[in-house]
Design an enzyme around this catalytic site. Structure first.
Site, PDB file in Angstrom:
ATOM      1  N   ASN A 122     -12.101  -0.802  -1.120  1.00  0.00           N
ATOM      2  CA  ASN A 122     -11.480  -1.355   0.085  1.00  0.00           C
ATOM      3  C   ASN A 122     -12.293  -0.997   1.319  1.00  0.00           C
ATOM      4  OD1 ASN A 122      -9.061  -2.436   1.661  1.00  0.00           O
ATOM      5  ND2 ASN A 122      -9.249  -0.369   2.498  1.00  0.00           N
ATOM      6  N   GLU A 123     -12.613  -1.985   2.131  1.00  0.00           N
ATOM      7  CA  GLU A 123     -13.246  -1.784   3.452  1.00  0.00           C
ATOM      8  C   GLU A 123     -14.298  -0.680   3.428  1.00  0.00           C
ATOM      9  OE1 GLU A 123     -10.226  -1.487   6.541  1.00  0.00           O
ATOM     10  OE2 GLU A 123      -9.722  -3.612   6.297  1.00  0.00           O
ATOM     11  N   TYR A 139      -7.015  -8.811  11.566  1.00  0.00           N
ATOM     12  CA  TYR A 139      -5.713  -8.625  12.225  1.00  0.00           C
ATOM     13  C   TYR A 139      -5.892  -9.020  13.685  1.00  0.00           C
ATOM     14  CZ  TYR A 139      -4.517  -5.743   8.148  1.00  0.00           C
ATOM     15  OH  TYR A 139      -4.270  -5.287   6.874  1.00  0.00           O
ATOM     16  N   ASN A 179      -6.719   1.489   2.684  1.00  0.00           N
ATOM     17  CA  ASN A 179      -7.438   2.749   2.889  1.00  0.00           C
ATOM     18  C   ASN A 179      -6.982   3.813   1.894  1.00  0.00           C
ATOM     19  OD1 ASN A 179      -8.599   1.453   5.069  1.00  0.00           O
ATOM     20  ND2 ASN A 179      -7.279   2.416   6.599  1.00  0.00           N
ATOM     21  N   GLN A 225       1.315  -6.573   5.461  1.00  0.00           N
ATOM     22  CA  GLN A 225       1.666  -6.273   4.091  1.00  0.00           C
ATOM     23  C   GLN A 225       3.022  -6.910   3.780  1.00  0.00           C
ATOM     24  OE1 GLN A 225       0.933  -2.163   3.051  1.00  0.00           O
ATOM     25  NE2 GLN A 225      -0.972  -2.071   4.205  1.00  0.00           N
ATOM     26  N   GLU A 249      -6.514  -9.304   3.368  1.00  0.00           N
ATOM     27  CA  GLU A 249      -5.675  -8.691   4.418  1.00  0.00           C
ATOM     28  C   GLU A 249      -5.734  -9.581   5.641  1.00  0.00           C
ATOM     29  OE1 GLU A 249      -6.069  -4.524   5.387  1.00  0.00           O
ATOM     30  OE2 GLU A 249      -6.615  -4.025   3.324  1.00  0.00           O
ATOM     31  N   GLU A 264       0.846  -1.190   0.000  1.00  0.00           N
ATOM     32  CA  GLU A 264       0.000   0.000   0.000  1.00  0.00           C
ATOM     33  C   GLU A 264       0.884   1.242   0.000  1.00  0.00           C
ATOM     34  OE1 GLU A 264      -2.940  -0.017   3.110  1.00  0.00           O
ATOM     35  OE2 GLU A 264      -3.684   1.988   2.594  1.00  0.00           O
TER      36      GLU A 264
HETATM   37  O1  AHR Z   1      -3.148  -2.849   6.091  1.00  0.00           O
HETATM   38  C1  AHR Z   1      -3.359  -1.671   6.798  1.00  0.00           C
HETATM   39  C2  AHR Z   1      -4.795  -1.180   6.687  1.00  0.00           C
HETATM   40  O2  AHR Z   1      -5.645  -2.069   7.333  1.00  0.00           O
HETATM   41  C3  AHR Z   1      -5.367  -1.096   5.286  1.00  0.00           C
HETATM   42  O3  AHR Z   1      -5.066   0.097   4.650  1.00  0.00           O
HETATM   43  C4  AHR Z   1      -6.832  -1.196   5.530  1.00  0.00           C
HETATM   44  O4  AHR Z   1      -7.519  -1.786   4.442  1.00  0.00           O
HETATM   45  C5  AHR Z   1      -6.952  -2.005   6.804  1.00  0.00           C
HETATM   46  O5  AHR Z   1      -7.789  -1.412   7.710  1.00  0.00           O
END
Ligand code: AHR
Length: 500
Positions: A172-173, A244, A72, A349, A292, A27
């Site tokens: 994205n999201e 995450y 993001n 990432q 992700e 990113e």
């Molecule tokens: O990977 C970091 C961030 O986590 C990304 O930009 C977003 O898609 C997620 O919230």
């Protein structure tokens, strides 16, 4: 010694593993691009500004697909800012991460970098501030041969051959309020449908990923997936998942259980996809793109020290420890156990930002999580066998009874199989056994182990090999019966093959 057993049958499979399950993500965030993969002024860089030390480590992972440019970031991005002569590219106030985007690296550079890395691009389009117009133009720029405004511009920018980008994320999201252009499920579903429609009109063979929830804790989770698919079931091929995990409460046993959450998250999203399939009386199945996933929390406090509008700030620079590598190993096993539906997954990432690879001005090094990720990618190709596990269990506060051993058997080809296994027991070794008589004349070729006495051990620039794989001779095949000792708190890759 505690004992665990694997029960497999070579005819009893989860599915073929799509190699894209070992994808990753870059990113425009922090130092992922600038000073990560791209640093023209570095002595490590080639004439394109690509860091060669980083490229060597990226190639080591055999990463098959890389998602780009966000995240993001993409929800406020104008991809046109990043093409053409570099001196004419605008500097922008980037709102997702509050930094300055110089646009010195953009779409064409990313495609060139993918070629150098031996990987495929997975492009995300901006559905935050833009919709169908951008969607059709970027696909035209990438995939048409020439003779139209955008494809001719690509040629003028030095890329005669089309980029032929196959895989595209529709935003994205978009369920998250933090996202630029956050939408309700119906607003997003309509936007995704309209974008997908024109993208396919330009390039019919592309594959499309719709945004699922940002994580399973979102209040709109499940309804979001159902509504979005109601709008674009026939337009898309994949639905995304993100997650995450953290060990903020510093409870390692509990932390290592998070793969159980990932497992039930996947199962829930599969059910929702199939519910919409039934509702639509469709023959098509939607596959999952877990685009992700990782551990993320170590850098939260340091991030607060970054000043607004810095170029390439030190953001999300998690320094991973050994226990993180164990959870990453368990998460990889979880993805593989769903290989019939999870076709794409991206470790988020790749470089510097919550990443397996770190850089400084003096070099690049492997974080702890590099090893399970790289080893799964390299040795985990082929067919995922439906691997039943009889394991000692432990009681998790959050998830109830959890197996102490996570494992899966992969049939790489007729002559090779690989066992991935994590022993989550912090105090005791566990003996793992499996009847392998269907695999005549197989022997153990190598048993790779990642372990460390200190669960918090890290690899740093000063001490880059603190956590590193070693080899074990504690596994064997006798009379077709396989057994291995999984050391306490260890990640194991056991490669077996036909005797030569
Ligand atoms: O990977 C970091 C961030 O986590 C990304 O930009 C977003 O898609 C997620 O919230």
């Amino acid at each position: 010694m505690k004992k665990a057993q694997l029960i497999i049958d070579k005819n009893f499979i989860v599915g073929e593993i799509d190699k894209r399950i070992y994808g990753s993500f870059l990113e425009h965030l922090g130092r992922a691009i600038y000073t990560g993969i791209y640093q023209p002024e570095s002595p490590f860089s080639d004439e394109n500004g690509f860091r060669q030390d980083v490229l060597n480590l990226v190639r080591e992972t055999a990463v098959p697909v890389v998602r780009y440019p966000g995240g993001n970031f993409v929800s406020g991005y104008n991809w046109e800012d990043g093409i053409g002569p570099k001196e004419l590219r605008p500097r922008r106030a980037e709102l997702a991460w509050h930094s300055t985007e110089t646009n010195q690296f953009g779409l064409d550079e990313f495609i060139d970098w993918c070629k150098a890395a031996g990987t495929e691009p997975m492009m995300a389009i901006n559905l935050g501030t833009r919709v169908a117009d951008e969607a059709r133009n970027i696909v035209e720029y990438c995939n048409l041969e020439g003779g139209t405004y955008w494809s001719d511009l690509r040629i003028k920018n030095g890329h005669k051959e089309p980029h032929n980008v196959k895989l595209w994320c529709l935003g994205n999201e978009m369920d998250g309020d933090w996202q630029i252009g956050h939408k309700t499920s119906h607003e997003y579903g309509r936007a995704a449908h309209e974008a997908a429609k024109v993208m396919r009109w330009v390039s019919p063979d592309i594959e499309l990923v719709a945004c699922g929830s940002s994580n399973s804790g979102m209040s709109t989770f499940a309804q979001w997936e159902a509504d979005v698919l109601d709008h674009c079931y026939h337009d898309v091929d994949y639905l995304s998942l993100h997650t995450y995990y953290n060990n903020s409460e510093n409870n390692t046993e509990e932390f290592l259980c998070h793969s159980a959450d990932m497992d039930s998250f996947i199962a829930s999203v599969v059910s929702i996809c199939d519910y919409v399939q039934a509702k639509k009386r469709s023959k098509k199945k939607i596959m999952l793109s877990f685009d992700e996933w990782n551990v993320w929390y170590h850098s939260h406090e340091l991030d607060k020290l970054c000043k607004p509008w810095e170029e390439a700030p030190r953001k999300l620079e998690d320094v991973y420890n050994f226990e993180d590598a164990l959870l990453v190993g368990s998460m990889l096993i979880t993805l593989l156990r769903h290989a019939d539906r999870v076709k794409i997954a991206c470790l988020a990432q790749l470089v510097n930002v919550i990443a397996p690879i770190m850089t400084s001005d003096t070099g690049a090094w492997r974080q702890t999580i590099f090893f399970p990720y790289m080893q799964a990618s390299v040795y985990g190709r082929g067919t995922a066998l439906n691997t039943l596990i009889k394991s000692p269990i432990y009681e998790s506060r959050k998830y109830g009874e959890v197996n102490l051993v996570d494992s899966i058997v992969i049939e790489n080809d007729d002559e090779n199989i690989t066992v991935f296994a994590v022993n989550k027991d912090l105090k005791e070794d566990i003996e793992l056994a499996c009847d392998l008589r269907q695999y005549t004349d197989f022997e153990v070729k190598e048993h790779i182990v990642l372990t460390h006495d200190d669960m918090k051990a890290e690899n740093t620039e000063a001490n880059p090999n603190n956590v590193a794989p070693t080899y074990s001779n504690a596994s064997k095949v006798e009379g077709g019966m396989f057994s291995a000792v999984l050391g306490k708190h260890s990640w194991n890759v056991i490669r077996l093959g036909k005797k030569r």
